[in-house]
Design a protein around this motif. Structure first.
Motif, PDB file in Angstrom:
ATOM      1  N   VAL A 140       8.775  30.205  49.829  1.00 24.27           N
ATOM      2  CA  VAL A 140       9.398  30.848  48.663  1.00 24.27           C
ATOM      3  C   VAL A 140      10.154  29.816  47.836  1.00 24.27           C
ATOM      4  O   VAL A 140      10.027  29.770  46.606  1.00 24.27           O
ATOM      5  N   ARG A 141      10.934  28.946  48.493  1.00 22.12           N
ATOM      6  CA  ARG A 141      11.684  27.915  47.745  1.00 22.12           C
ATOM      7  C   ARG A 141      10.727  26.950  47.040  1.00 22.12           C
ATOM      8  O   ARG A 141      10.961  26.565  45.891  1.00 22.12           O
ATOM      9  N   ALA A 142       9.659  26.575  47.720  1.00 25.47           N
ATOM     10  CA  ALA A 142       8.678  25.682  47.089  1.00 25.47           C
ATOM     11  C   ALA A 142       8.030  26.373  45.895  1.00 25.47           C
ATOM     12  O   ALA A 142       7.846  25.753  44.836  1.00 25.47           O
ATOM     13  N   ALA A 199      10.590  31.291  54.107  1.00 22.84           N
ATOM     14  CA  ALA A 199      11.677  30.879  53.206  1.00 22.84           C
ATOM     15  C   ALA A 199      11.345  29.552  52.534  1.00 22.84           C
ATOM     16  O   ALA A 199      11.604  29.378  51.331  1.00 22.84           O
ATOM     17  N   LYS A 200      10.767  28.609  53.276  1.00 20.65           N
ATOM     18  CA  LYS A 200      10.365  27.325  52.685  1.00 20.65           C
ATOM     19  C   LYS A 200       9.290  27.528  51.621  1.00 20.65           C
ATOM     20  O   LYS A 200       9.324  26.898  50.558  1.00 20.65           O
ATOM     21  N   CYS A 258       6.839  19.410  47.361  1.00 20.75           N
ATOM     22  CA  CYS A 258       8.200  19.217  46.861  1.00 20.75           C
ATOM     23  C   CYS A 258       9.089  19.004  48.080  1.00 20.75           C
ATOM     24  O   CYS A 258       8.605  18.937  49.206  1.00 20.75           O
ATOM     25  N   TYR A 280      10.862  20.972  49.666  1.00 19.94           N
ATOM     26  CA  TYR A 280      10.862  22.093  50.607  1.00 19.94           C
ATOM     27  C   TYR A 280       9.580  22.190  51.417  1.00 19.94           C
ATOM     28  O   TYR A 280       9.483  22.991  52.327  1.00 19.94           O
ATOM     29  N   GLN A 336       9.351  28.670  44.024  1.00 18.71           N
ATOM     30  CA  GLN A 336      10.348  28.709  42.952  1.00 18.71           C
ATOM     31  C   GLN A 336      10.390  27.380  42.202  1.00 18.71           C
ATOM     32  O   GLN A 336      10.479  27.365  40.972  1.00 18.71           O
ATOM     33  N   MET A 337      10.303  26.271  42.934  1.00 13.48           N
ATOM     34  CA  MET A 337      10.289  24.957  42.280  1.00 13.48           C
ATOM     35  C   MET A 337       9.014  24.781  41.458  1.00 13.48           C
ATOM     36  O   MET A 337       9.061  24.261  40.340  1.00 13.48           O
ATOM     37  N   GLN A 379      11.459  31.262  58.801  1.00 11.84           N
ATOM     38  CA  GLN A 379      11.842  29.959  58.239  1.00 11.84           C
ATOM     39  C   GLN A 379      10.740  29.389  57.358  1.00 11.84           C
ATOM     40  O   GLN A 379      11.007  28.861  56.278  1.00 11.84           O
TER      41      GLN A 379
END
Length: 118
Positions: free
Chosen positions: A74-76, A71-72, A32, A34, A78-79, A68
């Protein structure tokens, strides 16, 4: 062998290790904006997001995944879950599978729940 080929080989080795331990594959190399999640697995009712690392020297995989990168991931994740509402209701965790090469032997270090999402 290219870096991409080496990465794919270690991801395959990680997948084999995890499947032997009873996990099942949901997705591989999911991408994605991220970044990429190397492996998404299921262990019982838990969705497991796996980052695969290769290290020339010894050391755990988590030390190579800084804040960092976490965090990427985790965001990926979530998507990924936003696209799959049924999975989003399941418990989730982030694992690392790290391979290190010393003395021509590849060692595998699987760390369950390597870091927290929040």
């Amino acid at each position: 062998m290219t870096t991409r080929d080496k990465g794919a080989a270690f991801e395959t080795a990680a997948l084999t290790t995890l499947e032997k331990a009873g996990l099942t594959l949901i997705a591989r190399n999911w991408q994605c904006r991220y970044g990429e999640i190397d492996l998404v697995m299921r262990e019982a009712d838990t969705v497991v997001f796996v980052e695969v690392r290769y290290r020339v020297r010894t050391g755990d995989g988590l030390s190579s995944i800084g804040p960092q990168k976490q965090a990427k991931l985790v965001r990926a994740a979530q998507m990924f879950l936003a696209e799959r509402p049924a999975l989003a209701r399941q418990p989730c965790r982030f694992d690392t599978v790290a391979f290190s090469r010393t003395d021509d032997n590849a060692g595998c270090d699987w760390q369950r729940a390597a870091f927290d999402a929040f």
